[in-house]
Design a protein around this motif. Structure first.
Motif, PDB file in Angstrom:
ATOM      1  N   VAL A 116       0.842  -1.184  -0.009  1.00  0.00           N
ATOM      2  CA  VAL A 116      -0.255   0.053  -0.049  1.00  0.00           C
ATOM      3  C   VAL A 116       0.918   1.291   0.040  1.00  0.00           C
ATOM      4  O   VAL A 116       0.750   2.105  -0.770  1.00  0.00           O
ATOM      5  CB  VAL A 116      -0.993  -0.021   1.127  1.00  0.00           C
ATOM      6  N   ALA A 117       1.832   1.357   0.652  1.00  0.00           N
ATOM      7  CA  ALA A 117       2.818   2.345   0.841  1.00  0.00           C
ATOM      8  C   ALA A 117       3.425   2.873  -0.631  1.00  0.00           C
ATOM      9  O   ALA A 117       3.546   3.758  -0.930  1.00  0.00           O
ATOM     10  CB  ALA A 117       3.936   2.177   1.867  1.00  0.00           C
ATOM     11  N   VAL A 118       3.893   1.605  -1.217  1.00  0.00           N
ATOM     12  CA  VAL A 118       4.585   1.616  -2.361  1.00  0.00           C
ATOM     13  C   VAL A 118       3.618   2.452  -3.431  1.00  0.00           C
ATOM     14  O   VAL A 118       3.998   3.297  -4.151  1.00  0.00           O
ATOM     15  CB  VAL A 118       4.849   0.124  -2.877  1.00  0.00           C
ATOM     16  N   LEU A 119       2.191   1.792  -3.589  1.00  0.00           N
ATOM     17  CA  LEU A 119       1.556   2.273  -4.363  1.00  0.00           C
ATOM     18  C   LEU A 119       1.090   3.980  -4.009  1.00  0.00           C
ATOM     19  O   LEU A 119       0.967   4.628  -4.877  1.00  0.00           O
ATOM     20  CB  LEU A 119       0.010   1.617  -4.473  1.00  0.00           C
ATOM     21  N   GLY A 120       1.079   4.115  -2.724  1.00  0.00           N
ATOM     22  CA  GLY A 120       0.719   5.373  -2.219  1.00  0.00           C
ATOM     23  C   GLY A 120       1.912   6.544  -2.957  1.00  0.00           C
ATOM     24  O   GLY A 120       1.563   7.572  -3.139  1.00  0.00           O
ATOM     25  N   VAL A 121       3.319   6.156  -2.531  1.00  0.00           N
ATOM     26  CA  VAL A 121       4.345   7.012  -2.853  1.00  0.00           C
ATOM     27  C   VAL A 121       4.310   6.971  -4.450  1.00  0.00           C
ATOM     28  O   VAL A 121       4.896   8.139  -4.939  1.00  0.00           O
ATOM     29  CB  VAL A 121       5.745   6.639  -2.328  1.00  0.00           C
ATOM     30  N   ALA A 122       3.970   5.968  -5.246  1.00  0.00           N
ATOM     31  CA  ALA A 122       4.004   6.170  -6.770  1.00  0.00           C
ATOM     32  C   ALA A 122       3.139   7.081  -7.333  1.00  0.00           C
ATOM     33  O   ALA A 122       3.428   8.012  -7.929  1.00  0.00           O
ATOM     34  CB  ALA A 122       3.435   4.841  -7.225  1.00  0.00           C
ATOM     35  N   VAL A 123       2.089   7.321  -6.770  1.00  0.00           N
ATOM     36  CA  VAL A 123       0.964   8.420  -6.992  1.00  0.00           C
ATOM     37  C   VAL A 123       1.369   9.629  -6.397  1.00  0.00           C
ATOM     38  O   VAL A 123       1.356  10.844  -7.097  1.00  0.00           O
ATOM     39  CB  VAL A 123      -0.677   7.882  -6.288  1.00  0.00           C
ATOM     40  N   SER A 124       1.649   9.725  -5.060  1.00  0.00           N
ATOM     41  CA  SER A 124       2.042  10.888  -4.297  1.00  0.00           C
ATOM     42  C   SER A 124       3.310  11.628  -5.043  1.00  0.00           C
ATOM     43  O   SER A 124       3.587  12.955  -4.942  1.00  0.00           O
ATOM     44  CB  SER A 124       2.217  10.918  -3.165  1.00  0.00           C
TER      45      SER A 124
END
Length: 259
Positions: free
Chosen positions: A122-130
């Motif tokens: 979830v964190a990886v997906l979050g930083v990818a978008v952010s």
């Protein structure tokens, strides 16, 4: 060579272009200035940064790019430019950290409680978008606008220098960090702008810029990276110059662009 899907702006009236840039610059700086510093609210800042893209689309339409406002910034889809540049930076940035450790410019330690399992995904997906959303926004302001909408310095060396200078100014809240910060930003800006000039697409710059920010954020999920003195800035400056050399030396696949 792929055919361009962009259309030409009907005209490039200097006053209209200047007003367009002022609107883009204000919309880009507002999330940190208003949402972050004035209100201290990360959610507001994130929403404002997302809304920047609606502003950019509208500005592009106002400049005459009726079919797609993003074409004003050379943002026709060019997946190969994005993928190649992203791959380069996702490899180059970690290598630069390793070099920094060997040279004593950085100290790297594993986090005591790193994110693991589903939370890590979830964190990886979050930083990818952010990291993607603000990277594209800044690339529009510092690079795409000057390459397509208002190419006052052309689309080659003059453009690269102008774009790198504007990239420094988009970091208005970091200018107080001093000349080494300015130099670091300028050198990385040269690499990003050169990617646009070489490919004829803003996606080349997005790949490098997003890759830099994404690599930093991904490492932060597992590692505590601390600069020794000015070592971080010096290392980032050198990494930007290496990226510039790679952009210049690697084969270019330039698209036809609107005049």
């Amino acid at each position: 060579m792929a055919a361009s899907t962009s259309e030409s702006a009907p005209s490039r009236v200097p006053l209209r272009c200047a007003l367009a840039f002022a609107a883009l610059y204000a919309a880009y700086e507002a999330p940190e200035g208003v949402g972050g510093r004035l209100l201290g609210n990360a959610v507001v800042a994130a929403v404002m940064m997302t809304l920047f893209h609606a502003v950019a689309f509208g500005v592009g339409r106002w400049l005459g790019y009726r079919r797609n406002g993003f074409h004003a910034y050379a943002l026709e889809w060019h997946g190969s430019a994005l993928a190649r540049a992203l791959a380069v930076m996702l490899v180059l940035k970690p290598l630069s950290v390793l070099v920094g450790v060997r040279l004593g410019l950085l100290q790297v330690l594993p986090l005591e409680k790193p994110v693991v399992g589903t939370a890590l995904l979830v964190a990886v997906l979050g930083v990818a978008v952010s990291t993607f959303v603000p990277s594209v926004a800044e690339d529009i302001v510092a690079r795409g606008f000057w390459f397509r909408a208002w190419p006052v310095a052309g689309q080659r060396a003059g453009y690269v220098l102008l774009s790198a200078g504007v990239f420094v100014l988009t970091h208005v809240y970091r200018l107080g960090n001093g000349p080494l910060e300015w130099l670091m930003l300028f050198c990385t800006g040269l690499a990003y702008a050169a990617a646009v000039a070489r490919t004829g697409s803003l996606w080349g710059a997005v790949g490098l810029h997003w890759g830099w920010n994404l690599a930093n954020s991904l490492m932060d999920l597992r590692l505590d990276v601390t600069a020794v003195g000015q070592g971080g800035r010096m290392l980032s400056t050198a990494t930007g110059l290496v990226a510039l050399a790679l952009v210049v030396l690697l084969p270019a696949k330039r698209r036809a662009v609107a005049p």
